[in-house]
Structures are given as C-alpha cells and as structure tokens.
Design an enzyme around this catalytic site. Structure first.
Site, PDB file in Angstrom:
ATOM      1  N   ASP A   1      19.174 -55.958  78.944  1.00 33.24           N
ATOM      2  CA  ASP A   1      17.972 -56.566  79.518  1.00 33.24           C
ATOM      3  C   ASP A   1      18.401 -57.780  80.326  1.00 33.24           C
ATOM      4  OD1 ASP A   1      15.404 -57.482  80.045  1.00 33.24           O
ATOM      5  OD2 ASP A   1      14.710 -57.285  77.981  1.00 33.24           O
TER       6      ASP A   1
ATOM      7  N   ASP B   1      12.395 -59.221  85.741  1.00 42.28           N
ATOM      8  CA  ASP B   1      12.901 -58.873  84.409  1.00 42.28           C
ATOM      9  C   ASP B   1      13.030 -57.348  84.361  1.00 42.28           C
ATOM     10  OD1 ASP B   1      13.285 -58.526  81.669  1.00 42.28           O
ATOM     11  OD2 ASP B   1      11.368 -59.405  81.077  1.00 42.28           O
TER      12      ASP B   1
ATOM     13  N   HIS C   1       4.579 -57.571  79.770  1.00 44.90           N
ATOM     14  CA  HIS C   1       3.952 -58.892  79.816  1.00 44.90           C
ATOM     15  C   HIS C   1       3.765 -59.370  81.252  1.00 44.90           C
ATOM     16  CE1 HIS C   1       8.160 -60.357  80.419  1.00 44.90           C
ATOM     17  NE2 HIS C   1       8.432 -59.378  79.565  1.00 44.90           N
TER      18      HIS C   1
ATOM     19  N   HIS D   1       6.424 -65.056  79.742  1.00 48.12           N
ATOM     20  CA  HIS D   1       5.342 -64.378  79.012  1.00 48.12           C
ATOM     21  C   HIS D   1       4.055 -65.163  79.256  1.00 48.12           C
ATOM     22  CE1 HIS D   1       7.820 -61.521  76.623  1.00 48.12           C
ATOM     23  NE2 HIS D   1       8.748 -62.411  76.897  1.00 48.12           N
TER      24      HIS D   1
ATOM     25  N   GLU E   1       7.686 -52.482  80.052  1.00 48.52           N
ATOM     26  CA  GLU E   1       8.908 -52.164  79.300  1.00 48.52           C
ATOM     27  C   GLU E   1       8.625 -51.253  78.114  1.00 48.52           C
ATOM     28  OE1 GLU E   1      10.854 -55.564  77.498  1.00 48.52           O
ATOM     29  OE2 GLU E   1       9.122 -56.827  77.867  1.00 48.52           O
TER      30      GLU E   1
ATOM     31  N   GLU F   1      12.854 -50.891  81.662  1.00 46.69           N
ATOM     32  CA  GLU F   1      11.919 -51.917  82.124  1.00 46.69           C
ATOM     33  C   GLU F   1      12.088 -52.166  83.614  1.00 46.69           C
ATOM     34  OE1 GLU F   1      10.795 -56.565  80.967  1.00 46.69           O
ATOM     35  OE2 GLU F   1      12.763 -55.750  80.450  1.00 46.69           O
TER      36      GLU F   1
END
Length: 291
Positions: A81, A92, A152, A160, A186, A271
């Site tokens: 990640d 992300d 998120h 977040h 994700e 993700e």
C-alpha cells in the site's frame, strides 16, 4: 487540483510498479519500504504515509520497523500500500502480490472487486452501491469481503476525511459521489471471517497535538517532514523508541495498530484513488494496469 492529483497518481503508479519488482521472496521488507519511499521523494513528491507491507493474515498498517528482520515469504499473500502527496494532495493505492500459486484466486477476487467498483463509481452513485459491487465480485470467487475496513474520502492533508466506501452494501454509507470528491476505493477479500481486529504492534503514528510543553521538539521534527499525515519512527533517527512511546501515552501521538484478520484468514487488497468529475470518475493511480 486535478492536474496535481494526476501527477501524484503517476508517481504512485510508478512507485507500485517499482515495489512489484522488489517484492521477491527473501527481499527484506525494510529494504522494500525504504527504496519505495526514496523513489517517491526522488520524483518530487512525499510519502503520504509509510509504505505498508502487510503479509498473509495482516490486513493493513504494517510498515518496516528500525532494523526489521522480516522478509517477503516464499509463499504467501503480500499487500503493498503506497501513498504520495504534493502540497497535501494525496493519492493512495495498493496491490497484492501472491508468492506461490496457492492464493492466486484470493488475489483475483480483490482485483476483480476493484474493477467492479471502478465500473460502478459514477457521479451521483451512492457509496453503498459501490460496496454492493465489491461484495458481489468477491463472493463470486467464494471469498468474503472484510466488513470493517472501508475505502475513504480524501481531502487536502487529510487521508481519512470521514465519509467511507464500504466493501459490502452498507446503506448507512448513503452519500452520493459529488463532483470534486476524492475517494480511495480499497476492496479487501479474505478466506477468513471477514473482520479485522487490532494486533499488538504499532508501526505507524501521526501527530495528535501540535503544541505540548514537554514534547514540542518531537512535534516540530515530525511536523517538518510529515505534517499531520502518518509517519514511521524510522524516518526520524533522532527520536528514540522510548520518546515515541512516551509521546503516545501522553496523547501527543496517535498510533495505528497493525490490523489482523480475526480468524487468521489471509487477506488480499487492491486500491485506487478516484477523482469525481462532472460526468465521469477518473482513476488516478491506474492500479489495474499493474497486475
């Protein structure tokens, strides 16, 4: 904003590609994390959080510790990640590497779920409808989504930002995708029960206070590099572990416990981060092109 996000997304895509090249059996996890973080910095960005390398039943939040002896296994499920940011604009993304053929279908389930989620994500679509597409894809492979991990919303300098995209049709996530929104989607798939719990370790932290009479030197050092975003103590050799633990106890730092699948099941993750436009949703890291 979109122009910057596209540039950051390109850095994340290339960083994940580099990570995939590094993620060979017996490669030290510390080496992988440090090389990928250095790659991000060399490409005019900063890590938005420490590179996570979460193996087998560890679902998320594991980054290499100082002197970490862990290595990529000869057989297993390895989640990488990666996040990067410029001027607080964050992308992300994550991929799963299967070392050995045993868990290849678990990897495919998570990848298929991200593909289905991106196909479902359109302006006006509600978050739970994306979760419905994710669950359907994962179950079609005979696996279970992780119910208490979510995608998120992302805002500037805020990884977040409150609103979530669930991995099942949780209708409490009723907000529609609105132009200008940025979300990390994700999917997590598992052969376990589908719930994660806090493990015993903390390897990632963030600043919880910006002023403190005792720990101001620590705050200033961390803030200069990471700002309000997550960090790892290995970025700061001048901060010893006792100081980190004391600052955590004092509420100056927030710790992110390593998350493990409750029943010991293995977990796969894919993700990408999306930008919601007026008429379409734009994937920023193009994760599906990597694996």
């Amino acid at each position: 904003m979109l122009r910057t996000l596209r540039l950051v997304g390109d850095v994340v895509h290339k960083a994940l590609k580099y990570a995939l090249d590094l993620a060979q059996p017996d490669t030290p996890v510390l080496e992988l994390c440090e090389k990928v973080e250095a790659f991000i910095r060399a490409n005019d960005a900063k890590p938005a959080f420490p590179v996570n390398v979460s193996i087998n039943n560890v679902a998320a939040h594991y980054t290499a510790k100082r002197g970490d002896a862990m290595a990529i296994p000869k057989s297993g499920v390895v989640k990488i990640d990666v996040g990067a940011q410029r001027e607080g604009y964050i992308v992300d993304a994550a991929v799963t590497v299967v070392v050995g053929p045993v868990f290849s279908n678990l990897q495919k389930a998570a990848r298929s779920a991200l593909e289905s989620a991106l196909a479902a994500a359109k302006p006006g679509v509600k978050a739970w409808q994306i979760g419905e597409a994710i669950e359907k894809a994962i179950k079609s492979y005979g696996f279970t989504p992780v119910f208490n991990l979510t995608g998120h919303k992302i805002e500037r300098y805020l990884l977040h930002a409150g609103s979530v995209i669930p991995n099942y049709p949780d209708k409490t996530a009723s907000q529609p995708l609105v132009p200008g929104d940025v979300y990390a989607i994700e999917p997590f798939a598992t052969n376990g029960e589908g719930y994660v719990v806090d493990g015993r370790e903390i390897t990632i932290y963030r600043l919880a206070k910006m002023r403190h009479k005792v720990y101001q030197p620590l705050i200033d050092v961390v803030n200069a590099e990471a700002g309000p975003l997550p960090f790892t103590p290995r970025w700061f050799p001048q901060l010893d572990e006792m100081t980190i633990k004391a600052a955590l106890k004092a509420g100056v730092l927030q710790g992110y416990e390593v998350l493990v699948e409750k029943s010991g099941g293995f977990v796969a993750q894919f993700e990408d981060t999306i930008y919601v436009g007026e008429n379409e949703v734009v994937p920023l890291a193009h994760t599906l092109e990597l694996v």
